[in-house]
Scaffold this motif. Structure first.
Motif: not given
Length: 586
Positions: A464-481, A496-501, A514-515
């Motif tokens: 089972m995967p875990f989840a993540s809490s991310v602050i808003d100003i970095y969310s679009k940097k890490y994820f495809e929203l 979807q997560t961005k490969p770089k992060f 990697f979702t």
């Protein structure tokens, strides 16, 4: 017109999925908001059609896998294959009847005489009046409220109103309810609009033969897991299966049901879903079954939603019902051409129907005036400073180190050193997802932290995967929203997560595809939690935390100060934020 409090009985009873009358929850909410029983305008029950059968035998809490198998073989097989209609669940499971639950033995023994030994399942329409009378009587006993102020709300309407009206951004939406059963309907779609300070509702389609929720229930049982609880484990397993392995199973599922226009149509003929799929899945691999079921869910839902989009030309979706808990399917829908938003409110399954019922009743009694949206998911029990101080006073200094004051920066440093720390502050978040106030937190960049949490704290299934809490100003940097940021406030959507992060979030994303199921945190919706993540990011350059629910496996999220200390002491957690204190084990 504003939801100010909501909580589930399981948080107080400490029994997961507690199906009994929620007396403790009601009492807590009345006390918290200083409301007397005689000040209540209406009591609203979801579902016009209801029987106390499942609550009496404690179907969701006391049933074992063996009991669920017995239910299929002793109740459903003779009912569907041998035409024996008058089968009593209460009689088959007489040893499980709990008459001690509120309002007490005398009440339940009196009412049991009305339907014991008969067909006591909800599908028996004759039991509808008995169900309403019982609920009215329980309310009279508990709160002294007259029966004329008790309302019964249509099941799918509750889902649909909650899914649309809880959004802060949508002025118009295609609201969809998809589940297993509720007032003889299990799928409905409607257009809702906010026009001239009124809510306008237009039903598009509805039906009773949607297959997915029941299919998940039975596949869960066939795989040796507990139905109505462990479906999420089947979903978590699905990404591990390759199409080459699940294709054959997908083809079998495709022979069950398809979509025609705006409705679901049965393709093959079978008397009963459980026994039929048990036969066709015999001998198949568990991961291939999981992967095939997920692919089938996405196929059916995508085809149906595409037809709805074409018909309505409305591209903002609001999802509710048990199937809306399938975050990978929600991602699939958000990626459809022309879809702008997929909004899924906190816990879109039946646990949120209390709020759906309130929204529905508000519209009815206020001439469809627009109620306020859901401004916060933190609607439950609030940590009491005096109770915390009492716990702190009784702590043994030889076992614990206490930090008082600016604890966020200290906590961030400890998390950066790969410690695992629980957080129990403020009001509890509503529903199944931990959103920071009743959470276990750790460093998402440390791959090994998953095993530590699974083995030493949660006793959780390894896949089972875990989840993540991310602050808003970095969310679009890490994820495809996709669409509004609000779509990702409640861990009800997948991305979807961005490969770089991916390396930064390695422990908090699905290890195979990697979702991620993120919680985007803003200063407005949880300022203190936001600051903690920000402090951690300034140390590590990762502005996110691994976030999993603060509980022992198989138990509800912790609710109060005592629950938090119990789990802290029983596990190998390194630390606990309790109110304004940070407690560390020496």
């Amino acid at each position: 017109g504003e939801i100010v409090g909501c909580c589930s009985e399981e948080r107080f009873s400490r029994i997961k999925n507690d199906e009994r009358y929620p007396k403790n929850s009601i009492d807590c909410l009345l006390k918290t908001h200083n409301i007397k029983a005689n000040e209540i305008d209406y009591v609203c029950f979801i579902s016009k059609v209801w029987t106390p059968t499942y609550a009496l035998v404690r179907h969701y809490t006391s049933f074992t896998i063996e009991d669920y198998l017995k239910e299929q073989n002793k109740i459903w097989y003779p009912r569907l294959y041998k035409k024996k209609k008058n089968i009593s669940i209460l009689k088959i499971f007489e040893n499980k009847i709990d008459t001690k639950q509120f309002p007490g033995k005398k009440f339940w023994e009196k009412n049991l005489k009305k339907f014991f030994g008969k067909n006591d399942h909800t599908s028996n329409k004759q039991i509808e009046k008995i169900g309403r009378d019982i609920r009215k009587e329980v309310i009279k006993i508990h709160l002294g409220i007259n029966a004329k102020n008790v309302r019964f709300i249509d099941h799918s309407s509750g889902h649909i109103y909650y899914s649309f009206l809880s959004s802060n951004n949508l002025k118009k939406g295609l609201a969809i309810s998809v589940d297993a059963f509720g007032d003889f309907i299990n799928y409905k779609a409607a257009i809702l609009k906010k026009i001239n300070k009124k809510v306008v509702f237009k039903e598009i389609t509805k039906g009773s033969n949607f297959i997915i929720a029941r299919l998940y229930r039975y596949v869960t049982l066939i795989l040796g897991l507990k139905p109505n609880e462990h479906e999420y484990k089947v979903m978590g397993m699905a990404p591990y299966s390759k199409e080459i392995y699940f294709k054959k199973i997908l083809d079998k599922f495709l022979n069950l049901q398809d979509v025609k226009g705006l409705n679901f149509i049965n393709v093959g003929e079978y008397k009963d879903l459980y026994f039929h799929i048990k036969k066709i899945l015999d001998g198949q691999r568990f991961d291939a079954i999981s992967g095939g079921l997920q692919a089938y869910t996405e196929y059916l839902m995508s085809k149906w939603v595409k037809n709805l989009l074409k018909k309505t030309r409305t591209y903002d979706l609001c999802l509710s019902g048990g199937v809306a808990m399938n975050v990978k399917n929600n991602l699939c829908l958000s990626e459809l051409t022309k879809v702008k938003n997929v909004f899924v409110p906190p816990s879109p399954d039946d646990s949120s129907q209390a709020m759906g019922a309130c929204y529905a009743q508000f519209l009815e009694t206020n001439e469809r005036k627009i109620p306020k949206p859901l401004t916060s998911p933190y609607l439950g029990y609030c940590i009491n400073d005096e109770k915390v101080d009492k716990i702190i006073k009784n702590l043994k200094t030889k076992d614990y180190k206490l930090i008082d004051g600016s604890i966020n920066k200290v906590t961030a440093k400890l998390l950066a050193k790969n410690m695992v720390i629980a957080r129990c502050v403020g009001s509890a978040e509503f529903g199944a997802r931990s959103l920071g106030n009743r959470s276990i937190l750790s460093n998402p960049s440390n791959h090994d932290i998953k095993k530590i949490i699974n083995e030493k704290i949660k006793n959780r299934d390894f896949w089972m995967p875990f989840a993540s809490s991310v602050i808003d100003i970095y969310s679009k940097k890490y994820f495809e929203l996709n669409g509004n940021l609000e779509n990702y406030f409640y861990m009800t959507n997948c991305v979807q997560t961005k490969p770089k992060f991916r390396k930064k979030l390695e422990a908090a994303i699905h290890p195979y595809d990697f979702t991620c199921r993120p919680q985007v945190v803003t200063k407005k919706n949880n300022a203190d939690y936001y600051e903690l993540i920000k402090d951690f990011g300034e140390i590590t350059s990762t502005f996110a935390l691994l976030n999993t629910s603060f509980n022992l496996h198989g138990f509800p999220l912790v609710n109060n100060e005592k629950d938090a200390m119990t789990v802290f002491k029983k596990t190998k957690l390194d630390g606990l934020i309790l109110g304004k204190y940070l407690i560390l084990k020496k």
